[in-house]
Motif scaffolding. Structure first.
Motif, mmCIF file in Angstrom:
data_model
loop_
_atom_site.group_PDB
_atom_site.id
_atom_site.type_symbol
_atom_site.label_atom_id
_atom_site.label_comp_id
_atom_site.label_asym_id
_atom_site.label_seq_id
_atom_site.Cartn_x
_atom_site.Cartn_y
_atom_site.Cartn_z
ATOM 1 N N LYS A 143 -5.240 5.389 9.349
ATOM 2 C CA LYS A 143 -4.888 5.299 10.908
ATOM 3 C C LYS A 143 -5.457 6.457 11.329
ATOM 4 O O LYS A 143 -5.729 6.657 12.838
ATOM 5 C CB LYS A 143 -3.146 5.498 11.247
ATOM 6 C CG LYS A 143 -2.066 4.673 10.570
ATOM 7 C CD LYS A 143 -0.748 4.626 10.869
ATOM 8 C CE LYS A 143 0.166 3.640 11.027
ATOM 9 N NZ LYS A 143 1.884 4.202 11.631
ATOM 10 N N GLU A 144 -5.598 7.130 11.033
ATOM 11 C CA GLU A 144 -6.551 9.399 11.151
ATOM 12 C C GLU A 144 -7.739 8.294 11.364
ATOM 13 O O GLU A 144 -8.347 8.506 12.370
ATOM 14 C CB GLU A 144 -6.485 9.790 10.168
ATOM 15 C CG GLU A 144 -4.513 9.983 9.840
ATOM 16 C CD GLU A 144 -4.854 11.377 8.912
ATOM 17 O OE1 GLU A 144 -5.984 12.189 8.472
ATOM 18 O OE2 GLU A 144 -3.315 12.329 8.918
ATOM 19 N N GLN A 191 0.965 -1.548 0.124
ATOM 20 C CA GLN A 191 -0.087 -0.056 0.367
ATOM 21 C C GLN A 191 0.697 1.170 0.640
ATOM 22 O O GLN A 191 2.022 0.774 0.516
ATOM 23 C CB GLN A 191 -0.945 0.353 1.072
ATOM 24 C CG GLN A 191 -1.883 -0.910 1.530
ATOM 25 C CD GLN A 191 -2.958 -1.342 0.380
ATOM 26 O OE1 GLN A 191 -3.217 0.492 -0.422
ATOM 27 N NE2 GLN A 191 -3.482 -2.430 0.407
ATOM 28 N N LYS A 192 -0.375 2.298 -0.767
ATOM 29 C CA LYS A 192 0.943 3.514 -0.566
ATOM 30 C C LYS A 192 1.163 4.402 0.951
ATOM 31 O O LYS A 192 0.012 3.812 2.000
ATOM 32 C CB LYS A 192 0.473 3.988 -1.351
ATOM 33 C CG LYS A 192 0.303 4.112 -3.130
ATOM 34 C CD LYS A 192 -0.093 4.960 -3.747
ATOM 35 C CE LYS A 192 -0.124 5.036 -4.982
ATOM 36 N NZ LYS A 192 -1.220 5.985 -5.882
ATOM 37 N N GLN A 193 2.243 4.947 1.581
ATOM 38 C CA GLN A 193 2.485 5.706 2.857
ATOM 39 C C GLN A 193 1.070 6.211 3.574
ATOM 40 O O GLN A 193 0.746 6.568 4.102
ATOM 41 C CB GLN A 193 3.866 6.491 2.849
ATOM 42 C CG GLN A 193 3.958 6.717 4.177
ATOM 43 C CD GLN A 193 3.538 5.532 5.199
ATOM 44 O OE1 GLN A 193 4.243 4.748 4.600
ATOM 45 N NE2 GLN A 193 3.987 5.936 6.419
ATOM 46 N N SER A 194 0.772 7.141 1.495
ATOM 47 C CA SER A 194 -0.489 7.799 1.843
ATOM 48 C C SER A 194 -2.313 6.959 2.462
ATOM 49 O O SER A 194 -2.829 7.404 3.301
ATOM 50 C CB SER A 194 -1.167 8.436 1.036
ATOM 51 O OG SER A 194 -1.120 7.889 -0.182
ATOM 52 N N ARG A 195 -2.228 6.433 2.388
ATOM 53 C CA ARG A 195 -2.999 5.260 2.233
ATOM 54 C C ARG A 195 -2.838 4.414 3.628
ATOM 55 O O ARG A 195 -4.068 4.385 4.738
ATOM 56 C CB ARG A 195 -2.932 4.354 1.166
ATOM 57 C CG ARG A 195 -4.151 3.085 1.888
ATOM 58 C CD ARG A 195 -5.865 3.539 1.351
ATOM 59 N NE ARG A 195 -6.864 2.937 1.388
ATOM 60 C CZ ARG A 195 -7.995 2.866 1.501
ATOM 61 N NH1 ARG A 195 -8.468 3.949 0.951
ATOM 62 N NH2 ARG A 195 -8.421 1.606 1.536
#
Length: 295
Positions: A285-286, A276-280
């Protein structure tokens, strides 16, 4: 005159017989009184309808096992079961010692060690015995792997091993067989008066640390004492506690859908292990933090 009397008597006798057969009144133009008791069929119908009403009124419903048994459970993490009102549980598995195969002196030593441990208890301890279907899949797979990898096994020994594995598989599936798992459950309720913290998160961490230190002390006491009684006590991890719950609520399905398969498929992972992309990852997490804040 005699003929008339004879015919009258015969006619009266025939009339009486006719009235008895047809259940009529012997005296003409007078109706026979009906019985005050209801007929058998009517009584049975009434009693049956009343019974049906009672059964419908006292009909029992199936209990909600998950709601009744897990109502107090908040989370299972860090080798502990978190309950409401700052209560915690720690599970430890106890291996049996084959008591009845021991000598008289060994049995007395086991009894004295166990009694000595019980005498030291000034806190609640609960025993939990769980019956599980016997699962021979792991030893069968291990024996099959050893047979395939070994190159110096004679042909007759190979044939014997294959037959033995087939017999073990058939023996396991022919009829249900059980094994008993024995657990000691230690419980502890944290006194909030002794906890000092500056934030909610710090307070929760200190509560868990306090519970863990006390429960782990009790576990070590049981392990050292029961070791003298030839009983091995092992602490259950978070995954081990989840396995106990899984077998408790999926007793029949656990033989086919094994808990180890759930672990191998990474269904216990908090996050997906796929690329997965780090942004995903940060976005997920948010979302988790927002849900925890709402709760």
């Amino acid at each position: 005159m005699g003929d008339i009397i004879f015919l009258s008597v015969m006619g009266l006798a025939l009339w009486i017989v006719y009235c008895l057969v047809t259940k009529r009144s012997i005296i003409p133009f007078v109706k026979k009184k009906e019985d005050n008791f209801p007929k058998a069929e009517t009584a049975m119908k009434k009693s049956g309808s009343g019974k049906a009403k009672n059964e419908q009124h006292f009909e029992e419903t199936e209990p909600d096992l998950f709601e009744d048994l897990l109502d107090d459970v908040i989370d299972v993490s860090n080798h502990l079961v978190h309950l409401k009102n700052n209560r915690f549980l720690l599970f430890a598995e106890v291996e049996p010692c084959n008591y009845f195969l021991r000598s008289q002196d060994e049995q007395e030593g086991i009894d004295s060690a166990f009694e000595s441990w019980l005498a030291t208890l000034n806190y609640p301890v609960q025993w939990y015995i769980q019956s599980r279907y016997i699962d021979l899949s792991e030893p069968i797979d291990e024996m099959r792997t050893n047979m395939v990898e070994a190159s110096d096994i004679p042909i007759n020994a190979l044939e014997y091993g294959k037959t033995m594995l087939e017999d073990l598989t058939n023996w396991q599936t022919s009829s249900p067989r059980y094994e008993a798992k024995r657990y000691i459950v230690f419980s502890y309720e944290v006194n909030l008066g002794n906890i000092e913290a500056d934030s909610k998160e710090e307070r929760a961490e200190r509560i868990e640390e306090k519970a863990w230190s006390e429960l782990y002390r009790r576990y070590n006491n049981a392990r050292s004492s029961l070791r003298k009684a030839n009983m091995n006590v092992q602490l259950l991890t978070t995954e081990g506690i989840l396995e106990v719950f899984y077998h408790a609520f999926n007793r029949k399905k656990a033989l086919k859908f094994k808990f180890k398969n759930i672990r191998e498929r990474e269904n216990l992972s908090l996050y997906s292990t796929a690329d997965q992309k780090q942004s995903r990852v940060e976005y997920v997490k948010e979302l988790i933090k927002e849900n925890e804040a709402v709760q």
